[in-house]
Motif scaffolding. Structure first.
Motif, PDB file in Angstrom:
ATOM      1  N   LEU A 116      -2.569  -9.106   4.040  1.00 49.71           N
ATOM      2  CA  LEU A 116      -3.086  -7.772   3.745  1.00 49.71           C
ATOM      3  C   LEU A 116      -1.922  -6.975   3.160  1.00 49.71           C
ATOM      4  O   LEU A 116      -0.952  -6.681   3.858  1.00 49.71           O
ATOM      5  N   TRP A 117      -2.021  -6.663   1.878  1.00 45.29           N
ATOM      6  CA  TRP A 117      -0.991  -5.878   1.201  1.00 45.29           C
ATOM      7  C   TRP A 117      -1.363  -4.401   1.277  1.00 45.29           C
ATOM      8  O   TRP A 117      -2.496  -4.018   0.955  1.00 45.29           O
ATOM      9  N   VAL A 118      -0.403  -3.567   1.681  1.00 44.95           N
ATOM     10  CA  VAL A 118      -0.615  -2.118   1.728  1.00 44.95           C
ATOM     11  C   VAL A 118       0.442  -1.455   0.840  1.00 44.95           C
ATOM     12  O   VAL A 118       1.599  -1.305   1.252  1.00 44.95           O
ATOM     13  N   PRO A 119       0.077  -1.088  -0.410  1.00 41.18           N
ATOM     14  CA  PRO A 119       1.044  -0.408  -1.275  1.00 41.18           C
ATOM     15  C   PRO A 119       1.361   0.991  -0.720  1.00 41.18           C
ATOM     16  O   PRO A 119       0.495   1.653  -0.143  1.00 41.18           O
ATOM     17  N   VAL A 120       2.604   1.406  -0.884  1.00 43.53           N
ATOM     18  CA  VAL A 120       3.023   2.755  -0.482  1.00 43.53           C
ATOM     19  C   VAL A 120       3.811   3.357  -1.636  1.00 43.53           C
ATOM     20  O   VAL A 120       4.794   2.755  -2.095  1.00 43.53           O
ATOM     21  N   LEU A 121       3.362   4.516  -2.122  1.00 43.75           N
ATOM     22  CA  LEU A 121       4.081   5.207  -3.198  1.00 43.75           C
ATOM     23  C   LEU A 121       5.415   5.670  -2.640  1.00 43.75           C
ATOM     24  O   LEU A 121       5.467   6.564  -1.785  1.00 43.75           O
ATOM     25  N   ALA A 122       6.480   5.059  -3.085  1.00 45.81           N
ATOM     26  CA  ALA A 122       7.784   5.274  -2.451  1.00 45.81           C
ATOM     27  C   ALA A 122       8.895   5.457  -3.470  1.00 45.81           C
ATOM     28  O   ALA A 122      10.010   4.962  -3.282  1.00 45.81           O
ATOM     29  N   ALA A 123       8.601   6.180  -4.566  1.00 42.34           N
ATOM     30  CA  ALA A 123       9.648   6.479  -5.550  1.00 42.34           C
ATOM     31  C   ALA A 123      10.816   7.142  -4.835  1.00 42.34           C
ATOM     32  O   ALA A 123      10.632   7.904  -3.877  1.00 42.34           O
ATOM     33  N   ARG A 124      12.028   6.850  -5.289  1.00 44.63           N
ATOM     34  CA  ARG A 124      13.239   7.279  -4.575  1.00 44.63           C
ATOM     35  C   ARG A 124      13.302   8.793  -4.370  1.00 44.63           C
ATOM     36  O   ARG A 124      13.886   9.266  -3.398  1.00 44.63           O
ATOM     37  N   ASP A 125      12.712   9.557  -5.299  1.00 43.58           N
ATOM     38  CA  ASP A 125      12.829  11.015  -5.202  1.00 43.58           C
ATOM     39  C   ASP A 125      11.771  11.640  -4.286  1.00 43.58           C
ATOM     40  O   ASP A 125      11.749  12.850  -4.101  1.00 43.58           O
ATOM     41  N   ILE A 126      10.877  10.839  -3.714  1.00 37.27           N
ATOM     42  CA  ILE A 126       9.844  11.372  -2.821  1.00 37.27           C
ATOM     43  C   ILE A 126      10.360  11.299  -1.379  1.00 37.27           C
ATOM     44  O   ILE A 126      10.695  10.215  -0.901  1.00 37.27           O
ATOM     45  N   PRO A 127      10.433  12.445  -0.672  1.00 39.22           N
ATOM     46  CA  PRO A 127      10.877  12.416   0.731  1.00 39.22           C
ATOM     47  C   PRO A 127      10.000  11.468   1.542  1.00 39.22           C
ATOM     48  O   PRO A 127       8.807  11.311   1.261  1.00 39.22           O
ATOM     49  N   LEU A 128      10.583  10.853   2.564  1.00 40.69           N
ATOM     50  CA  LEU A 128       9.875   9.832   3.336  1.00 40.69           C
ATOM     51  C   LEU A 128       8.511  10.318   3.820  1.00 40.69           C
ATOM     52  O   LEU A 128       7.506   9.627   3.667  1.00 40.69           O
ATOM     53  N   GLY A 129       8.454  11.498   4.401  1.00 41.25           N
ATOM     54  CA  GLY A 129       7.201  11.993   4.965  1.00 41.25           C
ATOM     55  C   GLY A 129       6.120  12.249   3.936  1.00 41.25           C
ATOM     56  O   GLY A 129       4.924  12.258   4.258  1.00 41.25           O
ATOM     57  N   ASP A 130       6.518  12.464   2.670  1.00 44.00           N
ATOM     58  CA  ASP A 130       5.551  12.773   1.608  1.00 44.00           C
ATOM     59  C   ASP A 130       5.060  11.518   0.880  1.00 44.00           C
ATOM     60  O   ASP A 130       4.206  11.611  -0.006  1.00 44.00           O
ATOM     61  N   ARG A 131       5.604  10.385   1.236  1.00 42.08           N
ATOM     62  CA  ARG A 131       5.184   9.147   0.568  1.00 42.08           C
ATOM     63  C   ARG A 131       3.761   8.798   0.974  1.00 42.08           C
ATOM     64  O   ARG A 131       3.385   8.937   2.132  1.00 42.08           O
ATOM     65  N   MET A 132       2.989   8.358  -0.007  1.00 42.02           N
ATOM     66  CA  MET A 132       1.549   8.202   0.205  1.00 42.02           C
ATOM     67  C   MET A 132       1.132   6.734   0.263  1.00 42.02           C
ATOM     68  O   MET A 132       1.638   5.893  -0.479  1.00 42.02           O
ATOM     69  N   ILE A 133       0.191   6.454   1.150  1.00 46.62           N
ATOM     70  CA  ILE A 133      -0.339   5.101   1.305  1.00 46.62           C
ATOM     71  C   ILE A 133      -1.403   4.850   0.243  1.00 46.62           C
ATOM     72  O   ILE A 133      -2.263   5.699  -0.002  1.00 46.62           O
ATOM     73  N   GLY A 134      -1.336   3.673  -0.392  1.00 43.25           N
ATOM     74  CA  GLY A 134      -2.301   3.309  -1.429  1.00 43.25           C
ATOM     75  C   GLY A 134      -3.452   2.481  -0.863  1.00 43.25           C
ATOM     76  O   GLY A 134      -3.589   2.318   0.352  1.00 43.25           O
ATOM     77  N   ARG A 135      -4.250   1.947  -1.766  1.00 38.28           N
ATOM     78  CA  ARG A 135      -5.428   1.167  -1.364  1.00 38.28           C
ATOM     79  C   ARG A 135      -5.019  -0.274  -1.051  1.00 38.28           C
ATOM     80  O   ARG A 135      -4.528  -1.001  -1.918  1.00 38.28           O
ATOM     81  N   ALA A 136      -5.241  -0.682   0.176  1.00 38.85           N
ATOM     82  CA  ALA A 136      -4.868  -2.023   0.627  1.00 38.85           C
ATOM     83  C   ALA A 136      -5.811  -3.078   0.051  1.00 38.85           C
ATOM     84  O   ALA A 136      -6.940  -2.779  -0.338  1.00 38.85           O
ATOM     85  N   PHE A 137      -5.334  -4.323   0.018  1.00 37.57           N
ATOM     86  CA  PHE A 137      -6.182  -5.433  -0.436  1.00 37.57           C
ATOM     87  C   PHE A 137      -5.745  -6.722   0.244  1.00 37.57           C
ATOM     88  O   PHE A 137      -4.586  -6.879   0.628  1.00 37.57           O
ATOM     89  N   LEU A 138      -6.688  -7.637   0.401  1.00 40.90           N
ATOM     90  CA  LEU A 138      -6.411  -8.959   0.964  1.00 40.90           C
ATOM     91  C   LEU A 138      -6.101  -9.934  -0.159  1.00 40.90           C
ATOM     92  O   LEU A 138      -6.712  -9.874  -1.227  1.00 40.90           O
ATOM     93  N   TRP A 139      -5.161 -10.829   0.097  1.00 43.01           N
ATOM     94  CA  TRP A 139      -4.737 -11.805  -0.922  1.00 43.01           C
ATOM     95  C   TRP A 139      -4.494 -13.154  -0.274  1.00 43.01           C
ATOM     96  O   TRP A 139      -3.968 -13.243   0.837  1.00 43.01           O
ATOM     97  N   GLN A 140      -4.930 -14.189  -0.968  1.00 47.70           N
ATOM     98  CA  GLN A 140      -4.588 -15.560  -0.613  1.00 47.70           C
ATOM     99  C   GLN A 140      -4.035 -16.234  -1.862  1.00 47.70           C
ATOM    100  O   GLN A 140      -4.597 -16.067  -2.957  1.00 47.70           O
ATOM    101  N   PRO A 141      -2.938 -16.979  -1.742  1.00 45.69           N
ATOM    102  CA  PRO A 141      -2.362 -17.597  -2.938  1.00 45.69           C
ATOM    103  C   PRO A 141      -3.327 -18.602  -3.567  1.00 45.69           C
ATOM    104  O   PRO A 141      -3.969 -19.384  -2.854  1.00 45.69           O
ATOM    105  N   ASN A 142      -3.440 -18.533  -4.898  1.00 43.89           N
ATOM    106  CA  ASN A 142      -4.249 -19.547  -5.587  1.00 43.89           C
ATOM    107  C   ASN A 142      -3.424 -20.833  -5.685  1.00 43.89           C
ATOM    108  O   ASN A 142      -2.272 -20.887  -5.222  1.00 43.89           O
ATOM    109  N   MET A 143      -3.985 -21.841  -6.266  1.00 44.31           N
ATOM    110  CA  MET A 143      -3.326 -23.153  -6.285  1.00 44.31           C
ATOM    111  C   MET A 143      -1.969 -23.098  -6.989  1.00 44.31           C
ATOM    112  O   MET A 143      -0.983 -23.651  -6.505  1.00 44.31           O
ATOM    113  N   GLN A 144      -1.922 -22.395  -8.127  1.00 45.92           N
ATOM    114  CA  GLN A 144      -0.663 -22.302  -8.867  1.00 45.92           C
ATOM    115  C   GLN A 144       0.396 -21.549  -8.052  1.00 45.92           C
ATOM    116  O   GLN A 144       1.555 -21.972  -7.975  1.00 45.92           O
ATOM    117  N   GLN A 145       0.001 -20.443  -7.431  1.00 46.97           N
ATOM    118  CA  GLN A 145       0.938 -19.671  -6.617  1.00 46.97           C
ATOM    119  C   GLN A 145       1.417 -20.481  -5.416  1.00 46.97           C
ATOM    120  O   GLN A 145       2.603 -20.449  -5.072  1.00 46.97           O
TER     121      GLN A 145
END
Length: 224
Positions: A116-145
């Motif tokens: 379960l990947w949970v992206p977090v907007l974490a650009a260096r200039d954004i204070p820690l408390g103001d960083r925003m959680i993105g839309r999570a998604f489930l992933w399984q590696p395909n054969m090539q990966q």
């Protein structure tokens, strides 16, 4: 009160989607947790906060964060364009006994079978408390990966087993790399030297390269 573990991957994903748009301060307040001023001494804070919110139960055990679902949780700091900002830590590398391991039994393989990947907007200039959680998604590696991960893991483990630790660089591996993983230069562990002799060395950890996690993100966006 700590949320109970989710009963299914559908419930886990529903919980994760409910976090999208929250800042870390808002999430911490909901969970009655405090945030550090920055992440220099508390790098795992964001992951631990999201683990708590989702009801993860594995802690630091050698198993996925949601063992009953066989799902691992990975937070992914991204910049404003959605590009991953750093490589993603997977687990500690076994510095001895490498020749006895098979890919299918490795901690890396087990942890990356369902994530379960949970992206977090974490650009260096954004204070820690103001960083925003993105839309999570489930992933399984395909054969090539899966093949790329296995190939990199086997090559790196061979180098460890043959005493080639000093030859390993961050550039090794197409999707997986091996890097020092220690609180400081005094945190040494037993490893194998060039002549097969036991030596003291910095612990190493397996990390997913940013080029690979970027590909995973693009794949997820395409599938939306």
């Amino acid at each position: 009160m700590r949320p109970s573990p989710p009963d299914s991957t559908a419930e886990l994903l529903h919980r994760a989607h409910a976090l999208a748009g929250l800042t870390l301060t808002e999430l911490a307040d909901e969970l009655h947790q405090s945030l550090p001023a920055d992440l220099r001494r508390d790098k795992g804070t964001v992951g631990q906060l999201i683990e708590l919110a989702l009801g993860a139960s594995a802690g630091s055990k050698a198993e996925p964060d949601f063992p009953h679902l066989a799902v691992e949780l990975k937070t992914l700091p991204v910049d404003r364009t959605g590009k991953p900002l750093e490589s993603t830590y997977v687990c500690v590398a076994p510095m001895t006994g490498a020749t006895l391991q098979r890919w299918q039994d490795s901690w890396v393989c087990r942890k990356l079978q369902h994530v379960l990947w949970v992206p977090v907007l974490a650009a260096r200039d954004i204070p820690l408390g103001d960083r925003m959680i993105g839309r999570a998604f489930l992933w399984q590696p395909n054969m090539q990966q899966q093949q790329l991960l296995q190939q990199d893991w086997e090559e790196l483990m061979d180098l460890l087993a043959l005493g080639g630790l000093d030859q390993i660089r961050g550039a090794h591996g197409k999707v997986l790399q091996l890097r020092p993983k220690g609180a400081n230069s005094k945190a040494l562990t037993l490893a194998i030297g060039p002549g097969g002799e036991p030596v003291q060395a910095l612990p190493r950890g397996f990390y997913l390269k940013t080029s690979f996690t970027s590909q995973i993100l693009q794949q997820a966006t395409h599938n939306l």
